[in-house]
Design a protein around this motif. Structure first.
Motif, PDB file in Angstrom:
ATOM      1  N   THR A   1      36.190  -4.343-162.233  1.00 31.40           N
ATOM      2  CA  THR A   1      35.222  -3.878-161.253  1.00 31.40           C
ATOM      3  C   THR A   1      35.372  -4.664-159.974  1.00 31.40           C
ATOM      4  O   THR A   1      35.997  -5.713-159.922  1.00 31.40           O
TER       5      THR A   1
ATOM      6  N   LYS B   1      29.179   6.955-157.403  1.00 37.39           N
ATOM      7  CA  LYS B   1      29.608   7.641-158.620  1.00 37.39           C
ATOM      8  C   LYS B   1      29.892   9.109-158.296  1.00 37.39           C
ATOM      9  O   LYS B   1      29.348   9.680-157.351  1.00 37.39           O
TER      10      LYS B   1
ATOM     11  N   SER C   1      40.716   6.138-164.902  1.00 36.04           N
ATOM     12  CA  SER C   1      40.139   5.522-163.695  1.00 36.04           C
ATOM     13  C   SER C   1      40.848   6.007-162.438  1.00 36.04           C
ATOM     14  O   SER C   1      40.226   6.138-161.375  1.00 36.04           O
TER      15      SER C   1
ATOM     16  N   ASN D   1      29.247  12.715-158.893  1.00 33.20           N
ATOM     17  CA  ASN D   1      28.139  13.497-159.460  1.00 33.20           C
ATOM     18  C   ASN D   1      28.618  14.871-159.925  1.00 33.20           C
ATOM     19  O   ASN D   1      28.127  15.918-159.489  1.00 33.20           O
TER      20      ASN D   1
ATOM     21  N   HIS E   1      39.470   9.476-161.672  1.00 30.48           N
ATOM     22  CA  HIS E   1      38.119   9.358-161.119  1.00 30.48           C
ATOM     23  C   HIS E   1      38.188   8.933-159.653  1.00 30.48           C
ATOM     24  O   HIS E   1      37.473   9.481-158.799  1.00 30.48           O
TER      25      HIS E   1
ATOM     26  N   TYR F   1      26.297   3.801-150.426  1.00 30.81           N
ATOM     27  CA  TYR F   1      27.093   3.343-151.563  1.00 30.81           C
ATOM     28  C   TYR F   1      28.428   2.809-151.043  1.00 30.81           C
ATOM     29  O   TYR F   1      28.854   3.131-149.927  1.00 30.81           O
TER      30      TYR F   1
END
Length: 893
Positions: free
Chosen positions: A405, A417, A590, A419, A593, A571
């Motif tokens: 992280t 994040k 990852s 959504n 994403h 964010y």
């Protein structure tokens, strides 16, 4: 191009080199490099009697002279036309050998030296080409080898490459190209590397020469345009030259030290020593590899140095910035280190120094590094991993690491994040999936577009790895590596989406992505004005409006997508997978994403920008339309109309001067942009060390001079905005005046430079050197005598030397050295440093004795010769007049 009278700066001296005999098998290969004492760079001497000699009489007899005068008068009136063609044809029918006779006409034309496309010389030769073709059966037997060599030597006396090519064609020199081999060898022996290179290429003799005869010397002289023209037609020379350049990087010494022995031994003149450093040498290798699309294995030493730099970059990103996820870090480390055992050991040492012996031990085992090469802390940890060691505690970072992280202590905002449900992130890696994607996406009206590719630390060209296209409901990740050859599918994507103005396509700083798409997917052609909106540009426009307030405030960071996300959404973007090996398959979850979020967040940011703009009456829709359809055309228009608007282009303000105390002229160095060449000459006249860019040099070269030689940059106009951003404030000056004398005053005032009488004319205005050879009248006359013995036949028309009678410049007669009574701030040496036989200085510069009128030789007792360019100066009579006029108020009393 073929005129040998002017030469640049250099350090070597011209001497003859020997060349070993070549056999058929070794003509196009090289066995060693020039920095080796046993290098095969010497050139075999030749005794061919026709070399550099014209064996035919170039003078016109009385009858021909009369006819030629009439022909010139007709040509002046009607130029190239049927009357001139008929007159020349009739004349050639009367001569014994038209091939020989037309050389006389060409040579005696008034514009022979600068024969451009519509000149008298070109008219004669173009008409003769037609004549020789029509009359070939009747006159071709007259075209002997001796005539061909004579034609070659005659045309070399002028400077236009176009005329050279025409003569080579007319005299069919390619049919007997081997007869010119000795002539090119002689050029190499005479250090005429440029001419040798161009002639060998023109005559298709490239395979007769390796890289050391003239290509390597031309690289050292920084004549890269000539080198690249030669390499365009010779692939094996491309590989050989780049391999040699790369081998220099593999030597333990610096490039300058490595090449010094070779330069001195071969006495190569005019070497650009400022180019013999790592950065320009590396840039040259990279440039040649990219131009000629050479394989990566041609430059192993460059790759190794690039990988070393990549490793330290990755270590810094991981342990200092703490912005790497573990998997991304491992992928990129393996890419950088590869099979290099030294880098593997260095990796373990560096990780241990960052206080993580457990990670260092993992890499040591992974690469099977012997225990004796482990750092002490790693051996301690391996023997007892649970022991509390004081040494390691001192090395441990203050913040506990988290491999997967972002460092939470540095983050004041939560991480953004995605959504969307997991099944709405769809990887497309086959044609069927691509067609399903096309059916879906062409129904959307708003999409976000982003791309990913593997970071490249070497010379390999980057290739597009992923293209992400997001809608409000789903994100499609297109595997461009798997689908690269599906040309019909990419064409369909371009037709239905990328060229469809009804679909708004969002990107951020989209120029780089666009270039990568066009490079990697040539089938996907699209119009960038077809509905593309760059959010970076839109953000800048909105930011100018004082009433538009975005939801969150961030006080640090540049204009990046991460910053825009923070301001709009509150964010931060997790960039731990940004530096990933995007070409490795399968992709990690990852990575998928990260890629999906980078495209999807564009839509989220766009919505916030719209809402905040419309809430205060900002014309959001009109602004977007303007940016998509008008901005590029308007930018081009404003570029061509610079200076025509009332206010002109916006120039950034000039920072304060870096000098509060006066600076002597000899302690300041400048570089003048190509727009300020006149100012540069004025500064040199004041004895100030000044580099001047040529017309064909890029403005960015000023930055290189600033970085390498700590020179202050002088430029003007909007270029100042660009260059000023690369330097310390006050080290770049925007010259605003159009008057050269006023420019000089403003520069000296701004940098607080003091000029004394001893500074004036202490530098050569041609090459900026301040090193001169002081010689007597008898010596200068001896040099003139030696030079006269070596002269070839002079040009037919008289050369007026009056413009150069004062030495320093042909602009006016003010550029003369001051009387000897003043103490010059220059370096002088005795005439023993002159090579009388070759008429050269110790630095290999040809003494420009021919530019000195005969009357001057016997008029003065002392002369000065610039060691770097060979220009001759003498004691002038206008020194006080210059001080009283052009330099009045500048030179201290």
């Amino acid at each position: 191009m073929y005129n040998h009278r002017g030469r640049g700066r250099g350090r070597g001296r011209g001497v003859f080199m020997r060349r070993p005999n070549r056999n058929k098998e070794t003509e196009t290969t090289t066995s060693s490099t020039p920095h080796n004492d046993n290098s095969p760079v010497s050139i075999r001497s030749t005794t061919a009697s026709l070399i550099n000699k014209v064996t035919i009489n170039l003078e016109l007899d009385e009858a021909t002279e009369t006819w030629f005068a009439q022909f010139r008068n007709l040509w002046n009136f009607v130029k190239r036309s049927p009357p001139t063609s008929n007159m020349l044809t009739q004349h050639l029918d009367t001569v014994e050998n038209p091939y020989e006779h037309v050389l006389r006409l060409m040579y005696n034309s008034f514009d022979f030296k600068l024969a451009k496309s519509k000149s008298l010389t070109m008219t004669i030769m173009e008409e003769f080409k037609i004549y020789s073709t029509v009359s070939r059966n009747r006159i071709h037997h007259l075209l002997t080898s001796e005539i061909k060599i004579a034609a070659f030597n005659v045309v070399r006396k002028q400077s236009q490459f176009g005329l050279m090519k025409l003569v080579v064609d007319i005299y069919e020199m390619l049919n007997d190209c081997d007869i010119f081999y000795d002539l090119i060898v002689q050029m190499i022996e005479n250090k005429e590397y440029k001419d040798a290179c161009q002639c060998s290429s023109l005559l298709r003799l490239q395979d007769k020469f390796g890289i050391y005869e003239f290509l390597v010397p031309l690289v050292l002289q920084d004549k890269l345009v000539i080198v690249e023209e030669f390499l365009n037609d010779s692939p094996h020379h491309q590989y050989d030259l780049v391999s040699y350049l790369d081998s220099i990087l593999g030597q333990p010494s610096s490039i300058r030290i490595t090449l010094d022995n070779y330069i001195v031994k071969q006495e190569i003149p005019h070497v650009k020593f400022e180019k013999l450093s790592y950065k320009p040498w590396r840039k040259l290798i990279v440039r040649l590899i990219k131009i000629y699309n050479l394989p990566a294995d041609v430059s192993p030493y460059l790759n190794k140095k690039r990988n070393e730099g990549a490793l330290y970059f990755l270590l810094n990103k991981r342990f200092v910035d703490q912005s790497f996820g573990y998997e991304s870090w491992r992928e990129m480390v393996e890419e950088a280190v590869q099979d290099d055992e030294n880098l593997q050991k260095d990796l373990v040492v560096q990780i241990a120094l960052f206080g993580t012996p457990s990670e260092a031990l993992m890499w040591a085992n992974y690469y099977k590094i012997p225990r004796e090469d482990w750092p002490y802390s790693v051996r301690l940890f391996n023997d007892n991993p649970d022991k509390d060691r004081h040494q390691q505690q001192n090395l441990q970072p203050a913040v506990e690491e988290n491999w997967d992280t972002v460092n939470k202590k540095e983050i004041k905002m939560p991480v953004l994040k995605l959504n969307l449900p997991p099944d709405c992130v769809i990887l497309v890696d086959n044609p069927e999936g691509f067609r399903t994607f096309l059916d879906y996406i062409k129904t959307e009206t708003l999409i976000g577009v982003d791309c990913e590719w593997k970071p490249s630390f070497g010379v390999q060209r980057n290739e597009l790895a992923l293209m992400q296209i997001a809608s409000r409901r789903a994100v499609y990740i297109l595997d461009t590596i798997s689908l690269a050859h599906q040309a019909n599918l990419w064409q369909e994507l371009g037709k239905t989406v990328f060229n469809n103005c009804d679909i708004l396509k969002l990107g951020f700083s989209f120029t780089g992505d666009t270039s990568m798409i066009l490079q990697s997917l040539p089938s996907l052609s699209f119009n960038q004005n077809g509905g593309f909106l760059d959010l970076l540009t839109l953000w800048k426009q909105i930011d100018k409006h004082p009433k538009v307030k975005l939801p969150f405030e961030v006080h640090s960071g540049g204009p990046s997508l991460g910053m825009l996300v923070q301001i709009c959404l509150g964010y931060v973007l997790d960039k731990s997978d940004q530096f990933s090996n995007w070409e490795r398959r399968p992709l990690r979850q990852s990575q998928l994403h990260y890629a999906a979020l980078d495209a999807y967040c564009l839509i989220q940011v766009f919505d916030v920008l719209r809402r905040c703009s419309e809430s205060v009456g900002f014309p959001f829709e009109d602004t977007c339309y303007h940016l998509m359809t008008v901005s590029k055309g308007k930018k081009k228009k404003s570029r061509t109309n610079i200076g025509k608007s009332k206010d002109g282009p916006r120039i950034n303000p000039q920072p304060p001067s870096p000098h509060y105390e006066p600076k002597p002229a000899e302690q300041v160095k400048f570089v003048c942009d190509s727009m300020l060449q006149g100012l540069g000459k004025n500064l040199r006249r004041c004895g100030i060390n000044t580099a001047i860019l040529e017309n064909n040099e890029d403005h960015q070269e000023c930055v290189r001079f600033y970085q390498d030689e700590r020179r202050f940059i002088l430029t003007r106009g909007t270029v100042f905005n660009t260059l000023n951003g690369y330097v310390t404030p006050g080290h770049c000056f925007n010259v605003q005046s159009e008057d050269v004398d006023e420019q000089l005053k403003k520069v000296l005032e701004y940098f607080n430079v003091t000029v004394t009488k001893d500074d004036v004319f202490s530098r050569c205005q041609s090459c900026n050197s301040n090193s001169f050879v002081k010689i007597s009248k008898s010596t200068i006359n001896a040099i003139a005598l030696e030079d006269s013995k070596a002269r070839q036949l002079e040009y037919a028309e008289a050369i007026d030397l009056a413009d150069e009678a004062t030495g320093f410049s042909s602009e006016d007669d003010d550029f003369c050295p001051p009387p000897i009574s003043y103490t010059r701030k220059w370096e002088t040496c005795t005439e023993e440093k002159i090579d009388f036989g070759l008429c050269m200085t110790r630095n290999g510069a040809k003494i420009q004795i021919r530019d000195v009128p005969e009357g001057i030789l016997n008029k003065h007792d002392i002369f000065y010769i610039c060691e770097d360019c060979g220009k001759v100066y003498w004691d002038g009579t206008h020194f006080e007049r210059v001080l009283a006029n052009r330099l009045q108020g500048i030179v201290m009393k």
